[in-house]
Scaffold this active site. Sequence first.
Site, PDB file in Angstrom:
ATOM      1  N   HIS A  58      -6.025   1.507  12.481  1.00 37.88           N
ATOM      2  CA  HIS A  58      -5.177   0.103  12.366  1.00 37.88           C
ATOM      3  C   HIS A  58      -6.185  -0.929  13.248  1.00 37.88           C
ATOM      4  O   HIS A  58      -6.406  -0.529  14.293  1.00 37.88           O
ATOM      5  CB  HIS A  58      -4.000   0.120  12.757  1.00 37.88           C
ATOM      6  CG  HIS A  58      -3.252  -0.994  11.996  1.00 37.88           C
ATOM      7  ND1 HIS A  58      -3.272  -2.281  12.567  1.00 37.88           N
ATOM      8  CD2 HIS A  58      -2.622  -1.014  10.873  1.00 37.88           C
ATOM      9  CE1 HIS A  58      -2.466  -3.125  11.912  1.00 37.88           C
ATOM     10  NE2 HIS A  58      -2.023  -2.400  10.824  1.00 37.88           N
ATOM     11  N   HIS A  71      -6.448  -2.873   3.219  1.00 35.72           N
ATOM     12  CA  HIS A  71      -5.195  -3.425   3.638  1.00 35.72           C
ATOM     13  C   HIS A  71      -4.210  -2.551   2.816  1.00 35.72           C
ATOM     14  O   HIS A  71      -3.938  -1.380   3.000  1.00 35.72           O
ATOM     15  CB  HIS A  71      -5.079  -5.068   3.314  1.00 35.72           C
ATOM     16  CG  HIS A  71      -4.005  -5.847   3.822  1.00 35.72           C
ATOM     17  ND1 HIS A  71      -3.079  -5.200   4.519  1.00 35.72           N
ATOM     18  CD2 HIS A  71      -3.786  -6.875   3.609  1.00 35.72           C
ATOM     19  CE1 HIS A  71      -2.013  -6.254   4.718  1.00 35.72           C
ATOM     20  NE2 HIS A  71      -2.505  -7.273   4.212  1.00 35.72           N
ATOM     21  N   ASP A  92       0.597   3.683   5.982  1.00 32.04           N
ATOM     22  CA  ASP A  92       0.361   3.823   4.629  1.00 32.04           C
ATOM     23  C   ASP A  92       0.121   5.382   4.352  1.00 32.04           C
ATOM     24  O   ASP A  92       0.322   5.877   3.263  1.00 32.04           O
ATOM     25  CB  ASP A  92      -0.959   3.201   4.095  1.00 32.04           C
ATOM     26  CG  ASP A  92      -0.209   1.692   3.812  1.00 32.04           C
ATOM     27  OD1 ASP A  92       0.839   1.452   3.610  1.00 32.04           O
ATOM     28  OD2 ASP A  92      -1.300   0.934   4.077  1.00 32.04           O
TER      29      ASP A  92
END
Length: 425
Positions: free
Chosen positions: A307, A266, A365
Amino acid sequence: MADKKAYLKVDGIDETIELPVLHGTEGPDVVDVRALVSKGLFTYDPGFMSTAACDSAITYIDGGKGILLHGGYPIDQLAEKSDYMEVCYLLLNGELPNAEQKEKFVSTVKNHTMVHEQLSHFFNGFRRDAHPMAIMCGVVGALSAFYHDSLDIDNEHHREVCAYRLVAKIPTIAAMCYKYSLGQPFMFPRNDLSYAENFLYMMFGTPCEEYKPNPVLAKAMDKIFILHADHEQNASTSTVRLAGSSGANPFACIASGIAALWGPAHGGANEAVLNMLEEIGDADNIPEFIAKAKDPNDPFRLMGFGHRVYRNFDPRAKVMKVSCDEVLKELGLENDPLLKIAKQLEQIALEDEYFVERKLYPNVDFYSGIILKAIGIPTNMFTVIFALSRTIGWISHWNEFHSSPNKIGRPRQLYTGPTMRDYPG
Ligand code: CMC
């Protein structure tokens, strides 16, 4: 709304079970299975791949099309035309603010940027090399010990004050974590600066000399905040809702969200990206790491790729990529060896059959890690910055949960342990 029905036939149950099918304003229809328990049945969906755990009007994601909307507004438009304070208002209130509402919102947040002086003593209990996420979990949870005056979760005004306090104090606490690790004095917030500028000031300023935040870096920081602000029912937000469902106070709930965010699958991914780039070390080693990522017998994954919801380019990653290039140019870092590895990795993964077939695109990210590294933020602070940005999402969902009749969250299970047996002897 329900005008369709689903029909379920189960071996051993004579009747056909009729279930309402609900539809929202966007997205897949939802089969309402609440009546199943009265037929002696549970549904089974570990990982919640097919389960809508709540209804929500805050954020919508279409993973197949790569769409992310807050209050109906596409994330790329918000990132281009709006700023983080406006997005915070939108997530909390469902509408963009007019000029007057925005001014009031910003000034109210600014009224709450300082933390109680006693709170600063908490830091001394931690080792200087403690992971800042460990400190965040503890210190944010401890806020509930300081703000008793706003803990009535059934009081709309109290909930609003908590939201202001959290959004205002989280950057102060995050910067304190960093300063503590350096052994430098904590910097008091400066309310003449914007939210992002103030954060950079509290991170990089010292009492010894004047610090002027670089406008390009402040803009990039603001974008990072916007792009991480909310993402519907992800693991940490669902954790906050579940903690909130027991009636726990908001500071404790946000601390639980911070804990859930920490994991590398995460929010910990941005930190893991940089660690991975360092481990790769040289562009010549990229093929070896790509091969490891593709090997089904090797647990290694390319951090910052893939994802659960997006099976298309993460729309946040698109914006972040542009911002990343701007920052690298501003800082003259286009030739930084680590960042060069990142660019080559991105290129190879975007063309490699394994990643293309599985729709494993770089996620938000991947690029945020590179920007944060370029700005000079240490790797172990990356997830803290994600937590800072996501606090508004968490508190907005927590507030939404408490704004209408609700139930404690209590999943059931498929029991696979021993059947009843007598204690020996
Ligand atoms: N590198 C290599 N292979 C991967 C990767 C990866 N990063 N991600 C998924 N796969 C493969 C996986 O092995 C599987 O292959 P196969 O079908 O041959 O078994 C296939 O792709 C599907 O993967 P999955 O595990 O079923 O996908 P998931 O939806 O459960 O996992 C994920 C999503 C994000 C946990 C995963 O893609 C991952 O671990 N990525 C790296 C960590 C990361 O960057 N996380 C940040 C997510 S974005 C920030 C946020 O919202 O928190």
